[in-house]
Design a protein around this motif. Structure first.
Motif, PDB file in Angstrom:
ATOM      1  N   CYS A   1       0.859  -1.181   0.000  1.00 44.60           N
ATOM      2  CA  CYS A   1       0.000   0.000   0.000  1.00 44.60           C
ATOM      3  C   CYS A   1       0.902   1.241   0.000  1.00 44.60           C
ATOM      4  O   CYS A   1       1.961   1.259   0.630  1.00 44.60           O
ATOM      5  CB  CYS A   1      -0.914  -0.008   1.222  1.00 44.60           C
ATOM      6  N   ASP A   2       0.476   2.304  -0.696  1.00 44.18           N
ATOM      7  CA  ASP A   2       1.348   3.460  -0.893  1.00 44.18           C
ATOM      8  C   ASP A   2       1.349   4.403   0.313  1.00 44.18           C
ATOM      9  O   ASP A   2       2.411   4.830   0.764  1.00 44.18           O
ATOM     10  CB  ASP A   2       0.905   4.224  -2.142  1.00 44.18           C
ATOM     11  N   TYR A   3       0.172   4.756   0.818  1.00 49.52           N
ATOM     12  CA  TYR A   3       0.090   5.773   1.854  1.00 49.52           C
ATOM     13  C   TYR A   3      -0.832   5.290   2.973  1.00 49.52           C
ATOM     14  O   TYR A   3      -1.679   4.411   2.774  1.00 49.52           O
ATOM     15  CB  TYR A   3      -0.457   7.098   1.298  1.00 49.52           C
ATOM     16  N   ALA A   4      -0.664   5.911   4.163  1.00 45.23           N
ATOM     17  CA  ALA A   4      -1.488   5.582   5.319  1.00 45.23           C
ATOM     18  C   ALA A   4      -1.961   6.865   5.974  1.00 45.23           C
ATOM     19  O   ALA A   4      -1.272   7.884   5.974  1.00 45.23           O
ATOM     20  CB  ALA A   4      -0.705   4.734   6.329  1.00 45.23           C
ATOM     21  N   GLN A   5      -3.144   6.792   6.591  1.00 51.11           N
ATOM     22  CA  GLN A   5      -3.717   7.938   7.290  1.00 51.11           C
ATOM     23  C   GLN A   5      -4.559   7.398   8.438  1.00 51.11           C
ATOM     24  O   GLN A   5      -5.314   6.449   8.264  1.00 51.11           O
ATOM     25  CB  GLN A   5      -4.587   8.766   6.330  1.00 51.11           C
ATOM     26  N   GLY A   6      -4.420   7.967   9.603  1.00 50.84           N
ATOM     27  CA  GLY A   6      -5.185   7.498  10.748  1.00 50.84           C
ATOM     28  C   GLY A   6      -4.536   7.942  12.044  1.00 50.84           C
ATOM     29  O   GLY A   6      -3.495   8.608  12.065  1.00 50.84           O
ATOM     30  N   HIS A   7      -5.146   7.550  13.158  1.00 58.92           N
ATOM     31  CA  HIS A   7      -4.678   8.004  14.465  1.00 58.92           C
ATOM     32  C   HIS A   7      -3.301   7.446  14.812  1.00 58.92           C
ATOM     33  O   HIS A   7      -2.593   8.007  15.646  1.00 58.92           O
ATOM     34  CB  HIS A   7      -5.694   7.610  15.536  1.00 58.92           C
ATOM     35  N   HIS A   8      -2.918   6.296  14.212  1.00 56.09           N
ATOM     36  CA  HIS A   8      -1.574   5.784  14.459  1.00 56.09           C
ATOM     37  C   HIS A   8      -0.519   6.738  13.891  1.00 56.09           C
ATOM     38  O   HIS A   8       0.582   6.846  14.431  1.00 56.09           O
ATOM     39  CB  HIS A   8      -1.418   4.403  13.827  1.00 56.09           C
ATOM     40  N   VAL A   9      -0.856   7.407  12.808  1.00 56.99           N
ATOM     41  CA  VAL A   9       0.059   8.399  12.232  1.00 56.99           C
ATOM     42  C   VAL A   9      -0.082   9.715  12.982  1.00 56.99           C
ATOM     43  O   VAL A   9       0.871  10.240  13.559  1.00 56.99           O
ATOM     44  CB  VAL A   9      -0.238   8.583  10.727  1.00 56.99           C
ATOM     45  N   ALA A  10      -1.284  10.268  13.007  1.00 57.15           N
ATOM     46  CA  ALA A  10      -1.541  11.517  13.728  1.00 57.15           C
ATOM     47  C   ALA A  10      -3.028  11.788  13.679  1.00 57.15           C
ATOM     48  O   ALA A  10      -3.715  11.450  12.706  1.00 57.15           O
ATOM     49  CB  ALA A  10      -0.777  12.694  13.114  1.00 57.15           C
ATOM     50  N   ARG A  11      -3.549  12.401  14.750  1.00 51.59           N
ATOM     51  CA  ARG A  11      -4.928  12.838  14.772  1.00 51.59           C
ATOM     52  C   ARG A  11      -5.034  14.200  14.075  1.00 51.59           C
ATOM     53  O   ARG A  11      -4.038  14.901  13.925  1.00 51.59           O
ATOM     54  CB  ARG A  11      -5.431  12.958  16.207  1.00 51.59           C
TER      55      ARG A  11
END
Length: 867
Positions: free
Chosen positions: A817-827
Motif C-alpha cells: 500500500c502506498d500511503y497511510a492515514q489514521g490516528h496511528h500516524v496523527a490525529r
C-alpha cells in the motif's frame, strides 16, 4: 318448597308430548342423532384417507428434500471445481468431498425410491455420479500439470521466447555499435533512427502478442478484444517485416556498416523463427484446445452435470406424481363426503318446509300476538303480556325478553368501556390516554407542577410474533400490561396505543421522577416472560417528553416523545429525553442553520489537518483539511453535525469554497517556510453540480501562487457514482489541469469497473471500515489486499484510512500500500500544532525508514506475482 314444586311442574310439562317444546325436543334429538352418526362415518372415512395421503406426501417431501440436498452438493462441487480452474493453488480435496457427499445423499435417496420411474432414474443417477467422480479426478490431475493444461506452453518456452531474445539481442548489438563512439555521425543518423524505431516497433509487437495471450487466458470461449489484439499483432509484425526487408536491401547494396551488416541475417533468422512460433501458438488458440482442462470440463464434466440434474428432475417428477395421486385420493374422499352432506341438506330443506307450515299455525301466530303486547309495553320500561290467550311458550318468551332488556343495558355499558379501552390488555386506549393527558396538563397548569409523558415501544416483539405466532404475541402484550400496572401508581395512566406501543402519563412528575419511572419500567421488562415453555426476554425503548419543557398540549408531547423514543432506540440506552437538536423539524435546528451561514462568512469555522504519510519511508506528503465549528453555546461541533445540515440547506458549496480558500492559504504559508506539503479538500456531490468549479479552483490556486499538483480534491465513491457522467466531466477538467483527484471511502459504494477505469483519479482511499479491523478479521484483510491490487493494476496510488496501530501499518507495508492515514500516524490538529509535529517527524524519519522496510524485495515481488 314452593320453588321446588314449580320446578318439577315445569320439568313434567316440558316432557309431555302435548307441549310444542317437547315435540321439537324429540325432533331435535332424532335429527341430531342422525347428523352425529353421519358426521362420525364421514370423519372416519376422511381420516383414513387423510392418513394415507399424509404418509405419501411425507415420503414425496423427503424425496424432494434429498434431491435438493443432492443438487446443493453438486452445485458446491461445481463452484469449488471452477475455483480450482481459476486458481490451481486451490485445494482439490473439497471438490472430491462434495462429490462424495452427493453420492452419500444418493444412497439415502435409494432407501425410498418414488415408484418405477424413480427407481430407473436412481439407477441412471448412480452411474452418472460414478462417471462424474472419475471425470472430476481426471480434471483435477490434468489441472495440476501446466504442460498438459496449456499445450502451447512448450512452444512458447522452447521456440518463441528464444527467438524474441535473439532478435532483441541482435538489434541491441547493432544499435550499440552505432553508439560506440558517442553520438552517431550525420551519415549514420538515419540508420540509427531506423534501428531505434525498429526496436520500439518490435517491443510493441511483443506486447500486443502478450495481450492476445492474456485475453485468451482470461476468457474461456475467446473474446472480441482478443481477436482485435491478434489483428494488431499481425499488423505490427508486418511493419517489422517491412523494416527488416529494408535493412536486407540496404545490406545487399553494401550501404550498412560492418557491425550492422553482420546483425541483419541474425535479425531475419530470429524474426522467421518468432513468426513461425506465433503461427503455431495462434493455431492452438483457434483450435479450441488452448486449455485442455477447459475442454475436459466442457465436453465431459458439464454434460454429466446436466445429465445428473435431468435424473434429479425425473425423481422430482416421480415424487410429484405420487403427491398428486395422494391429493387426488383425498379430494375424492372429500367429494364423497360433500355429496352425502348435500343429500342430507336436501332432506333437511324438505323437513324445514314441512315444519314451516306447522310453526306458522302453532308458533308464529302466538308469537305475533306476544310481539304486539311487547311493543305496547316498551314505553313503560317493563314490557309484559296480558290476556288468557298467552301460551306457556309465549310467557317464557316474555321472560326472555325481560332478561334481554337487562342484558342490552349491560352491553351498552360494556361498549362504552370498549370504546375507551384496549380489548386485549384492558388498558386505556389512545382516545382515553389523550383525554387523561389533557386533564393532567390542565391540573399541572393550575398547580404549577409538571407532567411526564412516555412513549414506549417493545424491542424484540416482532421476533416473538414471527417465531411463536400472534397468539404468543398477544399473550406477551398482556403480560407486559400487567407488569406496567404493577410498577405504576394508581394516579398514573398506562395505555396501549396499538401494536407493541404503550403510552404512560405520569402526573406531578419532574425529570428525575420521570427517569426513575422509566428505569422501573425497564427493570420490570428485563425479567423473563415464560411463554409456551420458553423464557422470553423483551426490552423497551422509552421516549420521554415533559410538560411544560417539551410541549404544552398532548399533540406536542406525543410527537416529541416519539422523536425521543427513536433516539433511545439508536442510542441503545433504553430511554431518552426529548432533545430539540435531534429533531429535524425543530425551531432550534432552523436557528442552527442561520448560525452556520454566519459562521461560514464570519470566521466561526476553523480547519484541522490530518497528515497522510508514505508507508515506504514514513514521510508526510499531504494533509487533509477538516472543518471544525466552535459554536458559542454548543461548543466544538464535528463535521457530521453540521455538514449534512449544510447539504440540506444548500450551503455546502459556500462551505467548500471557504475550506478551499483557507486550506490553500495555509499551504502557501507552509511553502514560504520551506514545508513542501500538499493539501487535500473534500468535495460534496452538490459541488459537482457547479460547472464553474474547475475555474474557481484554478483561480484560487493562481491567487496563492501554488502549482495545481499541491491540491488533492477528494470525493466519496458513492457521490462520484451517483452521477458518473457529471463527475467525470467536472473532475476530468480539473485532472487535465494538474489537480490531483482521490476517490474517498473506496469499497463502500457500487462503482463498476467500467466507470472506475475511465474515472480521472490519481488515488483510491480505502474506507476505514475495512482497514481498522483487518488484523482481526480475515474477510477485511482479503478485501484490503484486493483493493490495493486493483488500484495498482489500474495505475492508481492507494491510501489506507483508519490506520490505528502498528500491526495494521506492517500488514499494509507487506501489501505494498502506498500511503497511510489514521490516528496511528496523527490525529487531526490545528495548523500551528502541525508544524511542531512535522519538525518532530523529520528527527525520526531515518529511524522510521530503517525499521519499516518491506521484507526481502525479491520474495515480495514473487508474492506479488502470485497474487
Amino acid at each position: 318448597m314452593a320453588d321446588g314444586g314449580n320446578t318439577s311442574q315445569r320439568v313434567r310439562a316440558g316432557l309431555s308430548l302435548d307441549s310444542l317444546g317437547a315435540r321439537y325436543l324429540l325432533f331435535a334429538v332424532l335429527a341430531g342423532a342422525a347428523v352425529v352418526g353421519l358426521v362420525v362415518l364421514l370423519q372416519a372415512q376422511v381420516t383414513r384417507q387423510t392418513a394415507a395421503s399424509a404418509a405419501t406426501l411425507a415420503a414425496a417431501t423427503r424425496v424432494q428434500q434429498l434431491t435438493k440436498g443432492l443438487r446443493d452438493r453438486l452445485w458446491l462441487a461445481s463452484f469449488r471445481l471452477h475455483a480450482l480452474m481459476m486458481d490451481p493453488r486451490q485445494p482439490a480435496a473439497p471438490v472430491l468431498t462434495a462429490v462424495e457427499e452427493a453420492r452419500a445423499t444418493l444412497r439415502a435417496l435409494a432407501a425410498q425410491p418414488p415408484g418405477a420411474e424413480g427407481r430407473a432414474a436412481l439407477a441412471a443417477l448412480g452411474q452418472a455420479l460414478a462417471r462424474l467422480d472419475a471425470e472430476v479426478r481426471r480434471l483435477i490431475e490434468l489441472r495440476g500439470d501446466p504442460d498438459r493444461t496449456y499445450p502451447a506452453l512448450s512452444v512458447m518456452n522452447d521456440e518463441h521466447l528464444p527467438a524474441n531474445r535473439r532478435f532483441a539481442a541482435a538489434l541491441e548489438a547493432a544499435i550499440a555499435a552505432l553508439e560506440a563512439d558517442g553520438r552517431p555521425s550525420a551519415r549514420q543518423w538515419p540508420l540509427y533512427r531506423r534501428l531505434v524505431g525498429l526496436r520500439d516497433l518490435w517491443r510493441r509487437t511483443v506486447l500486443a502478442f502478450r495481450g492476445t495471450l492474456v485475453l485468451r487466458t482470461v476468457f474461456e470461449q475467446g473474446h472480441a478484444d482478443a481477436d482485435a489484439m491478434e489483428r494488431r499483432t499481425r499488423t505490427l509484425l508486418a511493419e517489422v517485416e517491412h523494416e527488416v526487408a529494408a535493412l536486407e536491401a540496404a545490406r545487399a547494396r553494401g550501404a550498412l556498416p560492418l557491425e550492422v551488416d553482420a546483425a541483419v541475417p541474425e535479425l531475419r533468422a530470429a524474426l522467421d523463427a518468432w513468426r513461425d512460433g506465433l503461427e503455431r501458438i495462434l493455431t492452438v488458440r483457434r483450435s479450441g484446445a488452448w486449455r485442455a482442462d477447459l475442454e475436459l470440463l466442457t465436453t465431459r464434466v458439464r454434460p454429466l452435470m446436466a445429465e445428473i440434474f435431468g435424473h434429479l428432475d425425473s425423481l422430482d417428477r416421480a415424487a410429484a406424481v405420487q403427491a398428486r395421486a395422494a391429493v387426488a385420493r383425498a379430494e375424492a374422499a372429500a367429494r364423497r363426503a360433500g355429496a352425502l352432506l348435500w343429500a342430507f341438506a336436501v332432506v333437511g330443506l324438505v323437513v324445514v318446509a314441512v315444519g314451516y307450515f306447522y310453526l306458522e299455525r302453532r308458533v308464529l301466530g302466538p308469537v305475533r300476538e306476544v310481539a304486539r303486547a311487547l311493543r305496547a309495553g316498551v314505553a313503560s320500561g317493563v314490557p309484559a303480556v296480558h290476556g288468557a290467550g298467552a301460551t306457556r311458550e309465549t310467557r317464557e318468551l316474555v321472560e326472555a325478553f325481560r332478561a334481554m332488556w337487562h342484558e342490552v343495558q349491560r352491553r351498552q355499558e360494556s361498549l362504552e368501556h370498549q370504546a375507551l379501552h384496549d380489548a386485549l390488555t384492558g388498558l386505556p386506549n389512545r382516545v382515553l390516554m389523550q383525554d387523561r393527558l389533557a386533564q393532567a396538563i390542565a391540573l399541572a397548569e393550575r398547580t404549577r407542577s409538571g407532567v411526564a409523558f412516555m412513549l414506549m415501544d417493545l424491542d424484540g416483539f416482532k421476533e416473538v410474533n414471527d417465531t411463536l405466532g400472534h397468539q404468543a404475541g398477544d399473550l406477551l402484550l398482556v403480560r407486559v400490561a400487567e407488569r406496567l400496572r404493577e410498577v405504576l401508581r394508581r394516579a398514573d395512566t398506562v395505555a396501549r396505543l396499538g401494536g407493541d406501543e404503550f403510552g404512560l402519563v405520569v402526573p406531578h412528575a419532574s425529570a428525575e421522577e420521570a427517569e426513575h419511572v422509566a428505569r422501573k419500567v425497564l427493570a420490570a421488562l428485563a425479567r423473563p416472560v415464560r411463554l409456551e415453555g420458553h423464557n422470553l426476554y423483551v426490552g423497551g425503548s422509552i421516549g420521554i417528553a415533559l410538560y411544560p419543557e417539551h410541549g404544552t398540549d398532548p399533540y406536542q408531547l406525543l410527537r416529541h416523545a416519539d422523536v425521543a423514543m427513536y433516539q433511545a432506540k439508536r442510542s441503545g440506552r433504553g430511554y431518552a429525553f426529548y432533545e430539540e437538536r435531534l429533531d429535524d423539524h425543530s425551531v432550534a435546528r432552523l436557528s442552527l442553520l442561520g448560525e452556520l451561514r454566519e459562521a461560514i462568512h464570519g470566521g466561526g469555522l476553523r480547519l484541522h489537518y490530518q497528515p497522510k504519510v508514505r508507508i515506504a519511508d514514513g514521510a508526510p506528503v499531504t494533509v487533509e483539511a477538516l472543518a471544525r465549528w466552535r459554536h458559542p453555546e454548543r461548543g466544538d461541533l464535528q463535521p457530521e453535525e453540521f455538514v449534512p445540515l449544510a447539504e440540506k440547506a444548500g450551503l455546502v458549496q459556500e462551505l467548500t469554497r471557504w475550506v478551499l480558500a483557507e486550506a490553500l492559504a495555509q499551504c502557501s504559508r507552509w511553502r514560504r517556510r520551506g514545508l513542501r506539503l500538499g493539501v487535500a479538500v473534500n468535495l460534496s456531490v452538490w459541488d459537482l453540480h457547479d460547472r464553474d468549479l474547475p475555474r474557481q479552483v484554478m483561480r484560487a490556486l493562481q491567487g496563492f501562487g501554488l502549482p495545481p499538483n499541491v491540491l488533492t480534491l477528494e470525493i466519496t465513491e458513492s457521490a462520484a457514482m451517483s452521477e458518473p457522467e457529471r463527475a467525470r466531466a467536472v473532475l476530468g477538467e480539473l485532472h487535465a489541469q494538474g489537480v490531483r483527484i482521490a476517490i474517498d471511502d473506496f469499497g463502500t459504494g457500487f462503482s463498476s469497473f467500467a466507470h472506475l477505469k475511465e474515472f480521472p483519479a490519481h488515488e483510491l482511499k480505502i474506507d476505514k471500515s475495512f482497514v481498522t479491523d483487518m488484523c482481526h478479521d480475515d474477510d477485511d484483510a482479503v478485501i484490503v489486499r484486493s483493493l490495493v491490487d486493483l488500484g495498482h493494476n489500474l495505475g492508481r496510488e492507494v491510501v489506507a484510512e483508519g490506520v490505528e496501530d502498528q500491526d495494521t501499518w506492517d500488514i499494509l507495508a507487506i501489501l505494498r500500500c502506498d500511503y497511510a492515514q489514521g490516528h496511528h500516524v496523527a490525529r487531526p490538529m490545528p495548523a500551528e500544532r502541525l508544524a511542531t509535529w512535522l519538525r518532530s517527524r523529520e528527527s525520526i524519519a531515518a529511524a522510521w525508514a530503517a525499521t519499516r522496510q518491506v521484507p526481502d524485495g525479491t520474495d515480495g515481488r514473487r508474492r506479488s506475482s502470485e497474487r
